[in-house]
Design a protein around this motif. Structure first.
Motif, mmCIF file in Angstrom:
data_model
loop_
_atom_site.group_PDB
_atom_site.id
_atom_site.type_symbol
_atom_site.label_atom_id
_atom_site.label_comp_id
_atom_site.label_asym_id
_atom_site.label_seq_id
_atom_site.Cartn_x
_atom_site.Cartn_y
_atom_site.Cartn_z
ATOM 1 N N SER A 2 63.012 12.729 3.470
ATOM 2 C CA SER A 2 63.361 13.906 2.676
ATOM 3 C C SER A 2 64.503 13.555 1.732
ATOM 4 O O SER A 2 65.198 12.552 1.912
ATOM 5 C CB SER A 2 63.763 15.078 3.579
ATOM 6 O OG SER A 2 64.903 14.754 4.347
ATOM 7 N N LEU A 3 64.709 14.423 0.721
ATOM 8 C CA LEU A 3 65.764 14.238 -0.260
ATOM 9 C C LEU A 3 66.737 15.402 -0.201
ATOM 10 O O LEU A 3 66.329 16.559 -0.127
ATOM 11 C CB LEU A 3 65.175 14.148 -1.675
ATOM 12 C CG LEU A 3 64.426 12.874 -2.042
ATOM 13 C CD1 LEU A 3 63.672 13.068 -3.355
ATOM 14 C CD2 LEU A 3 65.393 11.702 -2.160
ATOM 15 N N GLU A 4 68.027 15.098 -0.240
ATOM 16 C CA GLU A 4 69.070 16.114 -0.315
ATOM 17 C C GLU A 4 69.629 16.081 -1.737
ATOM 18 O O GLU A 4 70.002 15.017 -2.239
ATOM 19 C CB GLU A 4 70.159 15.820 0.714
ATOM 20 C CG GLU A 4 71.120 16.967 0.926
ATOM 21 C CD GLU A 4 72.043 16.737 2.115
ATOM 22 O OE1 GLU A 4 72.896 17.609 2.370
ATOM 23 O OE2 GLU A 4 71.924 15.685 2.773
ATOM 24 N N PHE A 5 69.694 17.239 -2.371
ATOM 25 C CA PHE A 5 69.978 17.357 -3.809
ATOM 26 C C PHE A 5 71.411 17.793 -4.050
ATOM 27 O O PHE A 5 71.872 18.803 -3.511
ATOM 28 C CB PHE A 5 68.994 18.368 -4.397
ATOM 29 C CG PHE A 5 69.118 18.621 -5.877
ATOM 30 C CD1 PHE A 5 69.428 17.612 -6.770
ATOM 31 C CD2 PHE A 5 68.877 19.895 -6.382
ATOM 32 C CE1 PHE A 5 69.518 17.854 -8.139
ATOM 33 C CE2 PHE A 5 68.943 20.163 -7.744
ATOM 34 C CZ PHE A 5 69.280 19.128 -8.622
ATOM 35 N N PHE A 6 72.145 17.014 -4.892
ATOM 36 C CA PHE A 6 73.519 17.339 -5.280
ATOM 37 C C PHE A 6 73.594 17.301 -6.804
ATOM 38 O O PHE A 6 73.889 16.249 -7.400
ATOM 39 C CB PHE A 6 74.506 16.338 -4.677
ATOM 40 C CG PHE A 6 74.567 16.341 -3.171
ATOM 41 C CD1 PHE A 6 75.495 17.114 -2.503
ATOM 42 C CD2 PHE A 6 73.684 15.565 -2.441
ATOM 43 C CE1 PHE A 6 75.558 17.112 -1.111
ATOM 44 C CE2 PHE A 6 73.730 15.550 -1.056
ATOM 45 C CZ PHE A 6 74.670 16.332 -0.388
ATOM 46 N N PRO A 7 73.336 18.420 -7.477
ATOM 47 C CA PRO A 7 73.338 18.417 -8.946
ATOM 48 C C PRO A 7 74.748 18.387 -9.517
ATOM 49 O O PRO A 7 75.690 18.904 -8.919
ATOM 50 C CB PRO A 7 72.638 19.732 -9.296
ATOM 51 C CG PRO A 7 72.947 20.630 -8.134
ATOM 52 C CD PRO A 7 72.987 19.738 -6.917
ATOM 53 N N THR A 8 74.888 17.746 -10.665
ATOM 54 C CA THR A 8 76.136 17.826 -11.406
ATOM 55 C C THR A 8 76.017 18.996 -12.385
ATOM 56 O O THR A 8 74.999 19.704 -12.401
ATOM 57 C CB THR A 8 76.398 16.507 -12.166
ATOM 58 O OG1 THR A 8 77.699 16.562 -12.737
ATOM 59 C CG2 THR A 8 75.364 16.263 -13.256
ATOM 60 N N ASN A 9 77.047 19.214 -13.170
ATOM 61 C CA ASN A 9 77.022 20.281 -14.173
ATOM 62 C C ASN A 9 76.966 19.650 -15.561
ATOM 63 O O ASN A 9 77.997 19.422 -16.195
ATOM 64 C CB ASN A 9 78.268 21.164 -14.047
ATOM 65 C CG ASN A 9 78.280 21.917 -12.735
ATOM 66 O OD1 ASN A 9 77.278 22.499 -12.335
ATOM 67 N ND2 ASN A 9 79.416 21.907 -12.055
ATOM 68 N N PRO A 10 75.778 19.314 -16.046
ATOM 69 C CA PRO A 10 75.676 18.641 -17.343
ATOM 70 C C PRO A 10 76.135 19.546 -18.474
ATOM 71 O O PRO A 10 75.843 20.731 -18.514
ATOM 72 C CB PRO A 10 74.176 18.338 -17.456
ATOM 73 C CG PRO A 10 73.515 19.379 -16.595
ATOM 74 C CD PRO A 10 74.463 19.616 -15.458
ATOM 75 N N GLU A 11 76.882 18.944 -19.414
ATOM 76 C CA GLU A 11 77.326 19.707 -20.578
ATOM 77 C C GLU A 11 76.195 19.884 -21.572
ATOM 78 O O GLU A 11 76.079 20.911 -22.216
ATOM 79 C CB GLU A 11 78.516 18.987 -21.235
ATOM 80 C CG GLU A 11 79.742 18.922 -20.355
ATOM 81 C CD GLU A 11 80.881 18.186 -21.032
ATOM 82 O OE1 GLU A 11 80.709 17.756 -22.184
ATOM 83 O OE2 GLU A 11 81.944 18.052 -20.412
ATOM 84 N N LYS A 12 75.359 18.853 -21.675
ATOM 85 C CA LYS A 12 74.224 18.958 -22.575
ATOM 86 C C LYS A 12 73.241 17.830 -22.269
ATOM 87 O O LYS A 12 73.617 16.760 -21.816
ATOM 88 C CB LYS A 12 74.671 18.869 -24.040
ATOM 89 C CG LYS A 12 75.386 17.591 -24.399
ATOM 90 C CD LYS A 12 75.799 17.574 -25.857
ATOM 91 C CE LYS A 12 76.539 16.281 -26.213
ATOM 92 N NZ LYS A 12 76.914 16.254 -27.638
ATOM 93 N N GLY A 13 71.974 18.095 -22.531
ATOM 94 C CA GLY A 13 70.958 17.063 -22.356
ATOM 95 C C GLY A 13 70.746 16.672 -20.913
ATOM 96 O O GLY A 13 71.212 17.325 -19.977
#
Length: 230
Positions: A2-13
């Motif tokens: 399984s995958l555990e997801f940790f998103p960043t906060n992209p400013e753009k793109g």
């Protein structure tokens, strides 16, 4: 797996992505200090993170086979769904610790998928765009040769390696040497003190600076977003 997801906060793109492979000797997984604990550090750099919980059975096959299969499947999955997660499909790398570093090395230096394709996702390339190997072990056979599933060529992606002096540094040195012979961009750090398994544990010893050196390397390789700072 399984995958555990940790998103960043992209400013753009779309942003870079790193798949973390914890260690554990292919019998268990150190999901904290060799997995989830690395996510905040990478998120602050503008990198989205996935931590892979890979299979660790020992069967009548090389110990790393299941882990490599899960790594390759995860990399194909992330490329196939790059738009869904807001990640750059050309900046998807692996960060492996110990046993996870072995799996990362095989995935980046393999000339064929470790399992038969099962669906459309497996039509997407499985090799990472860059690899970060933290105290890799068992890369060498007793003969002194690399394990047979590693096939380093000029197309092997750029690689960062870090290890402590009291560890089995011959593994890192042999892998780095093979990369250089193939003309692959590589960087190796061997720290003057410390042993295996330091991971993300806080320390004032020199090995504790490996994350700063990794940041420098990611910047030099133009993997980090332009807004990130070392």
């Amino acid at each position: 797996p399984s995958l555990e997801f940790f998103p960043t906060n992209p400013e753009k793109g779309r942003v870079p992505c790193i798949l973390i492979l914890p260690g554990g000797g292919f019998t268990e997984l150190m999901m904290d200090y060799e997995g989830e604990d690395a996510a905040p550090f990478l998120n602050k750099l503008g990198i989205t993170v996935f931590v892979l919980k890979y299979r660790v059975p020992i069967r009548n096959q090389p110990r790393y086979t299941a882990a490599v299969q899960d790594t390759e499947r995860a990399l194909s999955f992330l490329r196939a769904h790059a738009a869904d997660y807001g990640i750059d499909p050309h900046k998807i790398g692996v960060l492996g610790f110990s046993a996870g570093a072995i799996s990362a090395a095989i995935a980046e230096a393999s000339d064929h998928r470790a399992y038969a394709p099962v669906d459309a996702i497996d039509q997407t390339p499985f090799r990472p765009d860059f690899a970060c190997l933290i105290y890799p072990g068992l890369i060498l056979q007793p003969s002194g040769e690399l394990v047979p599933d590693i096939h380093i060529t000029k197309d092997t992606p750029p690689t960062f390696i870090a290890m402590a002096d009291k560890d089995k540094t011959e593994n890192a040195i042999a892998y780095y040497t093979a990369l250089k012979k193939a003309g692959v961009s590589a960087e190796l750090h061997i720290y003057s003190d410390g042993a295996h398994g330091f991971g993300m544990r806080p320390t004032t010893d020199p090995r504790g600076t490996w994350t700063s050196r990794l940041t420098d390397w990611l910047t030099y390789q133009k993997i980090l977003p332009a807004s990130s700072s070392p």
